[in-house]
Write a protein that holds these residues in place. Structure first.
Motif, PDB file in Angstrom:
ATOM      1  N   LEU A   1      29.672  60.294  20.991  1.00 47.05           N
ATOM      2  CA  LEU A   1      30.675  59.568  19.970  1.00 47.05           C
ATOM      3  C   LEU A   1      29.976  59.370  18.780  1.00 47.05           C
ATOM      4  O   LEU A   1      28.867  58.796  18.832  1.00 47.05           O
ATOM      5  N   ILE A   2      30.621  59.699  17.820  1.00 47.86           N
ATOM      6  CA  ILE A   2      29.882  59.577  16.373  1.00 47.86           C
ATOM      7  C   ILE A   2      30.172  58.074  16.006  1.00 47.86           C
ATOM      8  O   ILE A   2      29.564  57.179  15.415  1.00 47.86           O
ATOM      9  N   ASP A   3      31.457  57.780  16.151  1.00 41.57           N
ATOM     10  CA  ASP A   3      32.123  56.507  15.847  1.00 41.57           C
ATOM     11  C   ASP A   3      33.201  55.943  17.005  1.00 41.57           C
ATOM     12  O   ASP A   3      33.339  56.767  17.761  1.00 41.57           O
ATOM     13  N   THR A   4      33.478  54.820  16.747  1.00 42.73           N
ATOM     14  CA  THR A   4      34.432  54.004  18.009  1.00 42.73           C
ATOM     15  C   THR A   4      35.819  54.782  17.636  1.00 42.73           C
ATOM     16  O   THR A   4      36.308  54.376  16.408  1.00 42.73           O
ATOM     17  N   PRO A   5      36.451  55.325  18.583  1.00 39.67           N
ATOM     18  CA  PRO A   5      38.047  55.667  18.320  1.00 39.67           C
ATOM     19  C   PRO A   5      38.876  54.370  18.219  1.00 39.67           C
ATOM     20  O   PRO A   5      38.457  53.246  18.603  1.00 39.67           O
ATOM     21  N   ASN A   6      39.765  54.433  17.237  1.00 41.17           N
ATOM     22  CA  ASN A   6      40.569  53.309  17.348  1.00 41.17           C
ATOM     23  C   ASN A   6      41.841  53.128  18.002  1.00 41.17           C
ATOM     24  O   ASN A   6      42.238  52.089  18.391  1.00 41.17           O
ATOM     25  N   GLY A   7      42.158  54.252  18.882  1.00 36.46           N
ATOM     26  CA  GLY A   7      43.337  54.290  19.864  1.00 36.46           C
ATOM     27  C   GLY A   7      43.862  55.396  20.291  1.00 36.46           C
ATOM     28  O   GLY A   7      42.992  56.417  20.232  1.00 36.46           O
ATOM     29  N   ASP A   8      44.814  55.611  20.601  1.00 40.81           N
ATOM     30  CA  ASP A   8      45.515  56.637  20.949  1.00 40.81           C
ATOM     31  C   ASP A   8      46.294  57.649  19.760  1.00 40.81           C
ATOM     32  O   ASP A   8      46.887  58.822  20.091  1.00 40.81           O
ATOM     33  N   SER A   9      45.819  57.384  18.618  1.00 43.14           N
ATOM     34  CA  SER A   9      46.150  58.131  17.494  1.00 43.14           C
ATOM     35  C   SER A   9      45.431  59.445  17.130  1.00 43.14           C
ATOM     36  O   SER A   9      45.568  60.090  16.157  1.00 43.14           O
ATOM     37  N   GLY A  10      44.598  59.850  18.054  1.00 40.59           N
ATOM     38  CA  GLY A  10      43.712  61.062  17.589  1.00 40.59           C
ATOM     39  C   GLY A  10      44.374  62.233  18.484  1.00 40.59           C
ATOM     40  O   GLY A  10      45.357  62.111  19.021  1.00 40.59           O
ATOM     41  N   GLU A  11      43.384  63.284  18.083  1.00 40.67           N
ATOM     42  CA  GLU A  11      43.970  64.694  18.773  1.00 40.67           C
ATOM     43  C   GLU A  11      42.664  65.278  19.454  1.00 40.67           C
ATOM     44  O   GLU A  11      41.479  65.171  18.832  1.00 40.67           O
ATOM     45  N   LEU A  12      42.906  65.963  20.617  1.00 40.11           N
ATOM     46  CA  LEU A  12      41.730  66.684  21.069  1.00 40.11           C
ATOM     47  C   LEU A  12      41.946  68.245  20.600  1.00 40.11           C
ATOM     48  O   LEU A  12      42.998  68.722  20.917  1.00 40.11           O
ATOM     49  N   ILE A  13      40.872  68.672  20.386  1.00 38.68           N
ATOM     50  CA  ILE A  13      40.546  70.121  19.852  1.00 38.68           C
ATOM     51  C   ILE A  13      39.750  70.925  20.829  1.00 38.68           C
ATOM     52  O   ILE A  13      38.613  70.374  21.075  1.00 38.68           O
ATOM     53  N   ILE A  14      40.148  72.058  21.429  1.00 37.11           N
ATOM     54  CA  ILE A  14      39.186  72.736  22.142  1.00 37.11           C
ATOM     55  C   ILE A  14      39.012  74.144  21.378  1.00 37.11           C
ATOM     56  O   ILE A  14      40.175  74.794  21.112  1.00 37.11           O
TER      57      ILE A  14
END
Length: 124
Positions: free
Chosen positions: A110-123
């Protein structure tokens, strides 16, 4: 026709409540005539080792299996990449199949700490 499949370990151990939630999400996102692949976030968490867990519903709409081995896995929130790693998962999602999966971002990825469930996973 898109179908929902659970990897064997998931099928044996998944709580009924979680299974129903995955089935609900599957019914909302699966539409005829979609193409390619899609990862729909279900939830995120940190485990006891401080690894970042991202549980998604992998939708493989293509006519060929989708392998995760060697793929670049990226977690983003907005335009900011928060973490990435190269997949060592041997999971293969069959053609026209959706399957839940949890990606584990190792400590240090991790580069930075995630804020919550607002992210997206890209493959990729």
């Amino acid at each position: 026709m898109q179908k929902l499949v659970f990897e064997s370990a998931w099928d044996r151990t998944l709580a009924q409540k979680d299974r129903h939630e995955i089935e609900r999400v599957f019914s909302e996102f699966v539409v005829e005539r979609k193409v390619g692949q899609q990862a729909v976030n279900l939830k995120t968490a940190f485990n006891h080792k401080r690894e970042f867990l991202v549980t998604v519903l992998l939708n493989n709409y293509s006519k060929v299996p989708m392998s995760l081995l060697g793929k670049k896995i990226v977690y983003k929130e907005g335009d900011q990449i928060l973490g990435e790693f190269k997949s060592v998962y041997k999971l293969e999602v069959p053609a026209e199949t959706s399957m839940p999966w949890t990606f584990i971002f190792p400590v240090g990825s991790l580069i930075d700490t995630p804020n919550g469930d607002s992210g997206e996973l890209i493959i990729s």
